[in-house]
Design an enzyme around this catalytic site. Sequence first.
Site, mmCIF file in Angstrom:
data_model
loop_
_atom_site.group_PDB
_atom_site.id
_atom_site.type_symbol
_atom_site.label_atom_id
_atom_site.label_comp_id
_atom_site.label_asym_id
_atom_site.label_seq_id
_atom_site.Cartn_x
_atom_site.Cartn_y
_atom_site.Cartn_z
ATOM 1 N N ARG A 209 0.854 -1.180 0.000
ATOM 2 C CA ARG A 209 0.000 0.000 0.000
ATOM 3 C C ARG A 209 0.896 1.239 0.000
ATOM 4 O O ARG A 209 2.031 1.195 0.466
ATOM 5 C CB ARG A 209 -0.892 0.028 1.244
ATOM 6 C CG ARG A 209 -1.789 -1.188 1.416
ATOM 7 C CD ARG A 209 -2.538 -1.100 2.747
ATOM 8 N NE ARG A 209 -3.448 -2.222 2.954
ATOM 9 C CZ ARG A 209 -3.142 -3.325 3.636
ATOM 10 N NH1 ARG A 209 -1.923 -3.470 4.172
ATOM 11 N NH2 ARG A 209 -4.029 -4.297 3.791
ATOM 12 N N LYS B 125 -1.710 -2.360 8.201
ATOM 13 C CA LYS B 125 -2.790 -1.819 9.026
ATOM 14 C C LYS B 125 -2.681 -2.349 10.450
ATOM 15 O O LYS B 125 -2.402 -3.516 10.655
ATOM 16 C CB LYS B 125 -4.147 -2.194 8.420
ATOM 17 C CG LYS B 125 -4.433 -1.475 7.098
ATOM 18 C CD LYS B 125 -5.816 -1.806 6.584
ATOM 19 C CE LYS B 125 -6.131 -1.007 5.324
ATOM 20 N NZ LYS B 125 -7.472 -1.297 4.801
ATOM 21 N N HIS C 225 -2.640 1.934 -5.750
ATOM 22 C CA HIS C 225 -3.438 0.729 -5.516
ATOM 23 C C HIS C 225 -3.632 -0.081 -6.797
ATOM 24 O O HIS C 225 -3.872 -1.290 -6.735
ATOM 25 C CB HIS C 225 -4.794 1.108 -4.907
ATOM 26 C CG HIS C 225 -5.069 0.397 -3.619
ATOM 27 N ND1 HIS C 225 -4.265 0.530 -2.501
ATOM 28 C CD2 HIS C 225 -6.036 -0.479 -3.256
ATOM 29 C CE1 HIS C 225 -4.741 -0.214 -1.530
ATOM 30 N NE2 HIS C 225 -5.810 -0.848 -1.960
ATOM 31 N N ARG D 44 -0.967 -2.499 -6.792
ATOM 32 C CA ARG D 44 -1.254 -3.532 -5.785
ATOM 33 C C ARG D 44 -2.236 -4.562 -6.355
ATOM 34 O O ARG D 44 -2.034 -5.772 -6.223
ATOM 35 C CB ARG D 44 -1.822 -2.868 -4.534
ATOM 36 C CG ARG D 44 -2.231 -3.814 -3.400
ATOM 37 C CD ARG D 44 -2.569 -2.972 -2.174
ATOM 38 N NE ARG D 44 -3.270 -3.720 -1.153
ATOM 39 C CZ ARG D 44 -2.691 -4.464 -0.204
ATOM 40 N NH1 ARG D 44 -1.374 -4.592 -0.187
ATOM 41 N NH2 ARG D 44 -3.411 -5.091 0.708
ATOM 42 N N HIS E 224 -3.741 -9.067 4.130
ATOM 43 C CA HIS E 224 -5.189 -9.109 4.376
ATOM 44 C C HIS E 224 -5.484 -9.975 5.596
ATOM 45 O O HIS E 224 -5.004 -11.099 5.682
ATOM 46 C CB HIS E 224 -5.936 -9.707 3.178
ATOM 47 C CG HIS E 224 -6.008 -8.794 1.997
ATOM 48 N ND1 HIS E 224 -6.191 -9.246 0.710
ATOM 49 C CD2 HIS E 224 -5.922 -7.436 1.906
ATOM 50 C CE1 HIS E 224 -6.216 -8.208 -0.113
ATOM 51 N NE2 HIS E 224 -6.054 -7.111 0.581
ATOM 52 N N TYR F 47 -9.634 -10.857 -5.975
ATOM 53 C CA TYR F 47 -8.666 -10.855 -7.071
ATOM 54 C C TYR F 47 -8.736 -12.117 -7.920
ATOM 55 O O TYR F 47 -7.967 -12.258 -8.866
ATOM 56 C CB TYR F 47 -7.249 -10.702 -6.518
ATOM 57 C CG TYR F 47 -7.045 -9.426 -5.763
ATOM 58 C CD1 TYR F 47 -6.943 -8.218 -6.433
ATOM 59 C CD2 TYR F 47 -6.972 -9.416 -4.371
ATOM 60 C CE1 TYR F 47 -6.772 -7.038 -5.744
ATOM 61 C CE2 TYR F 47 -6.791 -8.240 -3.673
ATOM 62 C CZ TYR F 47 -6.691 -7.052 -4.369
ATOM 63 O OH TYR F 47 -6.522 -5.880 -3.684
#
Length: 295
Positions: free
Chosen positions: A146, A170, A241, A244, A267, A276
């Site tokens: 990211r 994150k 992104h 990504r 994730h 995806y």
Amino acid sequence: MNTIIEEYLNFIQIEKGLSNNTIGAYRRDLKKYKDYLEDNKISHIDFIDRQIIQECLGHLIDMGQSSKSLARFISTIRSFHQFALREKYAAKDPTVLIETPKYEKKLPDVLEIDEVIALLETPDLTKNNGYRDRTMLELLYATGMRVTEIIQLDVEDVNLMMGFVRVFGKGNKERIVPLGDTVIEYLTTYIETVRPQLLKQTTTQALFLNMHGKSLSRQGIWKIIKQYGLKANINKTLTPHTLRHSFATHLLENGADLRAVQEMLGHSDISTTQLYTHVSKSQIRKMYTQFHPRA
């Protein structure tokens, strides 16, 4: 309400370790909520009930809020009211029976391989900022990071000898992402030769620097990628992104394990990674030609 909101924001920042960007989103949602309550003369948290929240949601819909933004708003105020009840700032949680609207998760454009190559080959490698940009683009596509993760990267997070990069995602969760030979080659030259020239008199450990020797900003990286996309004649919406998404899509199209891709992307929920598994148009045509008896 102001005091409870600030206590809540402090709680999610310290206890949950959320990023500044996420905290900012929570703060904006709670400001909308507080403004609506004040406009409707709701002065105490215990005066809020389910009907008031539903009317607030209706107001946001009338203002043009998307279902995705609305879902996040509900998630924010639900978490806020749960905190208020748990910490005894409130006697009840009025969000208990509030349903979160479903929304369709849409992926941005994914680049074809030839578009990725065109983008990567656009920077001028004879210039320091051009070599930096090529290295950064190679790293974004090689790792699927990211934009917030790449601006937080320090030189010490890159292990060229072992061939991996340490990424803080994150919630400040750490993950290790492998590096391929091509990006290692660019990183080696950038770190040893180019970065010292960009560093000037500063002492920052940030990996990617602007021409003043400071860490590249989020906006700076967006601008760089957009600029090269135009030069490469890529007629798609191009953001960090996009690289990504292209990273994940190309891995899965070529047979990569879903769990491995989930790990590399950072994730927490594999259902996010499953987005995806869509197949590109070129891949559909390729499979049709290869397998259909009358193709």
